[in-house]
Motif scaffolding. Structure first.
Motif, PDB file in Angstrom:
ATOM      1  N   ILE A 106       0.894  -1.213   0.098  1.00 23.75           N
ATOM      2  CA  ILE A 106      -0.006  -0.047   0.148  1.00 23.75           C
ATOM      3  C   ILE A 106       0.889   1.381  -0.071  1.00 23.75           C
ATOM      4  O   ILE A 106       0.683   2.150  -0.731  1.00 23.75           O
ATOM      5  CB  ILE A 106      -1.024  -0.051   1.087  1.00 23.75           C
ATOM      6  CG1 ILE A 106      -2.132  -1.104   1.081  1.00 23.75           C
ATOM      7  CG2 ILE A 106      -1.695   1.438   1.544  1.00 23.75           C
ATOM      8  CD1 ILE A 106      -2.910  -1.423   1.991  1.00 23.75           C
ATOM      9  N   LEU A 107       1.915   1.144   0.851  1.00 17.61           N
ATOM     10  CA  LEU A 107       2.866   2.345   0.974  1.00 17.61           C
ATOM     11  C   LEU A 107       3.559   2.585  -0.558  1.00 17.61           C
ATOM     12  O   LEU A 107       3.914   3.788  -0.925  1.00 17.61           O
ATOM     13  CB  LEU A 107       3.956   2.311   1.676  1.00 17.61           C
ATOM     14  CG  LEU A 107       3.524   2.460   3.381  1.00 17.61           C
ATOM     15  CD1 LEU A 107       4.730   2.183   4.471  1.00 17.61           C
ATOM     16  CD2 LEU A 107       3.024   4.009   3.340  1.00 17.61           C
ATOM     17  N   LEU A 108       3.905   1.374  -1.234  1.00 16.62           N
ATOM     18  CA  LEU A 108       4.541   1.537  -2.633  1.00 16.62           C
ATOM     19  C   LEU A 108       3.930   2.178  -3.517  1.00 16.62           C
ATOM     20  O   LEU A 108       4.149   3.163  -4.195  1.00 16.62           O
ATOM     21  CB  LEU A 108       5.135   0.041  -2.894  1.00 16.62           C
ATOM     22  CG  LEU A 108       6.029   0.105  -4.280  1.00 16.62           C
ATOM     23  CD1 LEU A 108       7.219   0.930  -4.134  1.00 16.62           C
ATOM     24  CD2 LEU A 108       6.152  -1.378  -4.629  1.00 16.62           C
ATOM     25  N   ILE A 109       2.475   1.563  -3.618  1.00  7.00           N
ATOM     26  CA  ILE A 109       1.667   2.183  -4.912  1.00  7.00           C
ATOM     27  C   ILE A 109       1.337   3.481  -4.429  1.00  7.00           C
ATOM     28  O   ILE A 109       1.096   4.548  -5.338  1.00  7.00           O
ATOM     29  CB  ILE A 109       0.644   1.323  -4.813  1.00  7.00           C
ATOM     30  CG1 ILE A 109       1.096  -0.279  -5.499  1.00  7.00           C
ATOM     31  CG2 ILE A 109      -0.442   1.812  -5.958  1.00  7.00           C
ATOM     32  CD1 ILE A 109       1.632  -0.201  -6.772  1.00  7.00           C
ATOM     33  N   GLY A 110       0.742   3.800  -3.034  1.00  7.43           N
ATOM     34  CA  GLY A 110       0.490   5.101  -2.596  1.00  7.43           C
ATOM     35  C   GLY A 110       1.497   6.055  -2.956  1.00  7.43           C
ATOM     36  O   GLY A 110       1.354   7.205  -3.275  1.00  7.43           O
ATOM     37  N   GLY A 111       2.795   5.658  -2.471  1.00 11.69           N
ATOM     38  CA  GLY A 111       4.146   6.369  -2.644  1.00 11.69           C
ATOM     39  C   GLY A 111       4.276   6.884  -4.113  1.00 11.69           C
ATOM     40  O   GLY A 111       4.495   8.131  -4.642  1.00 11.69           O
ATOM     41  N   ALA A 112       4.050   6.065  -5.105  1.00  7.27           N
ATOM     42  CA  ALA A 112       4.294   6.175  -6.576  1.00  7.27           C
ATOM     43  C   ALA A 112       3.221   7.248  -7.020  1.00  7.27           C
ATOM     44  O   ALA A 112       3.280   8.312  -7.641  1.00  7.27           O
ATOM     45  CB  ALA A 112       4.093   5.007  -7.318  1.00  7.27           C
ATOM     46  N   ARG A 113       2.089   7.167  -6.497  1.00  7.37           N
ATOM     47  CA  ARG A 113       0.991   8.173  -6.832  1.00  7.37           C
ATOM     48  C   ARG A 113       1.346   9.647  -6.182  1.00  7.37           C
ATOM     49  O   ARG A 113       1.212  10.600  -6.945  1.00  7.37           O
ATOM     50  CB  ARG A 113      -0.359   7.730  -6.427  1.00  7.37           C
ATOM     51  CG  ARG A 113      -0.924   6.696  -7.285  1.00  7.37           C
ATOM     52  CD  ARG A 113      -2.402   6.308  -6.775  1.00  7.37           C
ATOM     53  NE  ARG A 113      -3.165   5.516  -7.777  1.00  7.37           N
ATOM     54  CZ  ARG A 113      -3.877   6.309  -8.606  1.00  7.37           C
ATOM     55  NH1 ARG A 113      -4.325   7.349  -8.473  1.00  7.37           N
ATOM     56  NH2 ARG A 113      -4.465   5.394  -9.654  1.00  7.37           N
ATOM     57  N   LEU A 114       1.762   9.627  -5.124  1.00  4.86           N
ATOM     58  CA  LEU A 114       2.093  10.828  -4.388  1.00  4.86           C
ATOM     59  C   LEU A 114       3.271  11.427  -4.818  1.00  4.86           C
ATOM     60  O   LEU A 114       3.337  12.655  -5.082  1.00  4.86           O
ATOM     61  CB  LEU A 114       2.354  10.717  -3.019  1.00  4.86           C
ATOM     62  CG  LEU A 114       0.921  10.401  -1.924  1.00  4.86           C
ATOM     63  CD1 LEU A 114       1.643   9.912  -0.709  1.00  4.86           C
ATOM     64  CD2 LEU A 114       0.249  11.518  -2.140  1.00  4.86           C
ATOM     65  N   VAL A 115       4.277  10.831  -5.292  1.00  4.38           N
ATOM     66  CA  VAL A 115       5.480  11.329  -5.872  1.00  4.38           C
ATOM     67  C   VAL A 115       5.168  12.378  -7.152  1.00  4.38           C
ATOM     68  O   VAL A 115       5.644  13.179  -7.396  1.00  4.38           O
ATOM     69  CB  VAL A 115       6.722  10.230  -6.391  1.00  4.38           C
ATOM     70  CG1 VAL A 115       7.887  10.790  -7.275  1.00  4.38           C
ATOM     71  CG2 VAL A 115       7.037   9.807  -4.980  1.00  4.38           C
ATOM     72  N   ARG A 116       4.187  11.645  -8.080  1.00  3.32           N
ATOM     73  CA  ARG A 116       3.593  12.254  -9.299  1.00  3.32           C
ATOM     74  C   ARG A 116       2.904  13.639  -8.938  1.00  3.32           C
ATOM     75  O   ARG A 116       2.958  14.597  -9.603  1.00  3.32           O
ATOM     76  CB  ARG A 116       2.833  11.353  -9.921  1.00  3.32           C
ATOM     77  CG  ARG A 116       3.436  10.186 -10.938  1.00  3.32           C
ATOM     78  CD  ARG A 116       4.570  10.841 -11.684  1.00  3.32           C
ATOM     79  NE  ARG A 116       3.975  11.550 -12.927  1.00  3.32           N
ATOM     80  CZ  ARG A 116       4.497  12.399 -13.494  1.00  3.32           C
ATOM     81  NH1 ARG A 116       5.619  12.841 -13.247  1.00  3.32           N
ATOM     82  NH2 ARG A 116       3.743  12.891 -14.540  1.00  3.32           N
ATOM     83  N   LEU A 117       2.264  13.630  -7.714  1.00  3.38           N
ATOM     84  CA  LEU A 117       1.769  14.809  -7.198  1.00  3.38           C
ATOM     85  C   LEU A 117       2.693  15.845  -6.697  1.00  3.38           C
ATOM     86  O   LEU A 117       2.301  17.078  -6.910  1.00  3.38           O
ATOM     87  CB  LEU A 117       0.593  14.465  -6.229  1.00  3.38           C
ATOM     88  CG  LEU A 117      -0.707  13.686  -6.614  1.00  3.38           C
ATOM     89  CD1 LEU A 117      -1.574  13.173  -5.811  1.00  3.38           C
ATOM     90  CD2 LEU A 117      -1.480  14.606  -8.004  1.00  3.38           C
ATOM     91  N   ALA A 118       3.432  15.183  -6.072  1.00  2.00           N
ATOM     92  CA  ALA A 118       4.306  16.202  -5.345  1.00  2.00           C
ATOM     93  C   ALA A 118       5.561  16.755  -6.244  1.00  2.00           C
ATOM     94  O   ALA A 118       5.960  18.027  -6.048  1.00  2.00           O
ATOM     95  CB  ALA A 118       5.063  15.459  -4.116  1.00  2.00           C
ATOM     96  N   LEU A 119       5.933  16.052  -7.079  1.00  5.62           N
ATOM     97  CA  LEU A 119       6.779  16.498  -8.193  1.00  5.62           C
ATOM     98  C   LEU A 119       6.432  16.354  -9.641  1.00  5.62           C
ATOM     99  O   LEU A 119       6.811  15.858 -10.412  1.00  5.62           O
ATOM    100  CB  LEU A 119       8.148  15.683  -8.062  1.00  5.62           C
ATOM    101  CG  LEU A 119       8.859  15.364  -6.741  1.00  5.62           C
ATOM    102  CD1 LEU A 119       9.804  14.260  -6.709  1.00  5.62           C
ATOM    103  CD2 LEU A 119       9.347  16.726  -6.368  1.00  5.62           C
TER     104      LEU A 119
END
Length: 186
Positions: A106-119
């Protein structure tokens, strides 16, 4: 290929069937092939979306607009999470609702989505939206590496890289604010 709006919908149906096949194979213990099929289902859905866009842009009569693309992408992510949790070798504990084996995926997939939003302006983060590449990397990790350790290292690498780029990135000071349109001076 673009006959009366039916082809993009049929290709979208094929994408759903590929995703279900991937989940079924993962449930039966063949996680590597399941990861690949779920990634391939994402690619087939992208083809269906592009065909639908071409149809809507090229025909005078409006083609069927598929509004379920974002939902399908969430289902692909949920499928990758489920396969990674099923592939995990961590023991299931009833004290935690889904168990520890669900936490890192969950952290891996959620983190991948968040990185695109943050950067959004960082060009090298675009591959994180590619679920075929994600599925391929997870399939290779499933076969060749200790899977739970690989997922944990991937989560730490993803979040650490994102934090370092946000902290020490070469973006102008006005781009570092959460909403530069509201917080910058005219």
């Amino acid at each position: 290929m673009l006959h009366a709006g039916t082809r993009p919908a049929l290709i979208g149906l094929a994408a759903g069937i590929l995703g279900l096949l991937g989940l079924g194979l993962g449930w039966l213990g063949n996680a590597a092939t399941g990861f690949l099929l779920i990634g391939l289902s994402w690619l087939v859905e992208r083809v269906a979306s592009l065909m639908g866009q071409v149809e809507r842009d090229s025909l005078l009569a409006s083609g069927l607009e598929r509004r379920t693309v974002a939902l399908f992408h969430l289902l692909v992510d949920a499928g990758l999470i489920a396969l990674a949790a099923w592939r995990s070798e961590l023991p299931y504990t009833s004290a935690i609702p889904f168990g520890l084996n669900w936490f890192a995926p969950i952290l891996l997939i959620g983190g991948a989505r968040l990185v695109r939003l943050a950067l959004p302006r960082f060009p090298r983060s675009a591959w994180l939206e590619d679920r075929l590449a994600f599925g391929l990397v997870l399939a290779i990790a499933s076969i060749t590496l200790p899977f739970d350790a690989a997922i944990g290292v991937a989560v730490l690498t993803l979040l650490g890289t994102c934090l370092l780029l946000l902290q020490f990135g070469t973006t102008p000071a006005t781009d570092r604010s959460p909403n530069p349109q509201l917080t910058s001076r005219p």
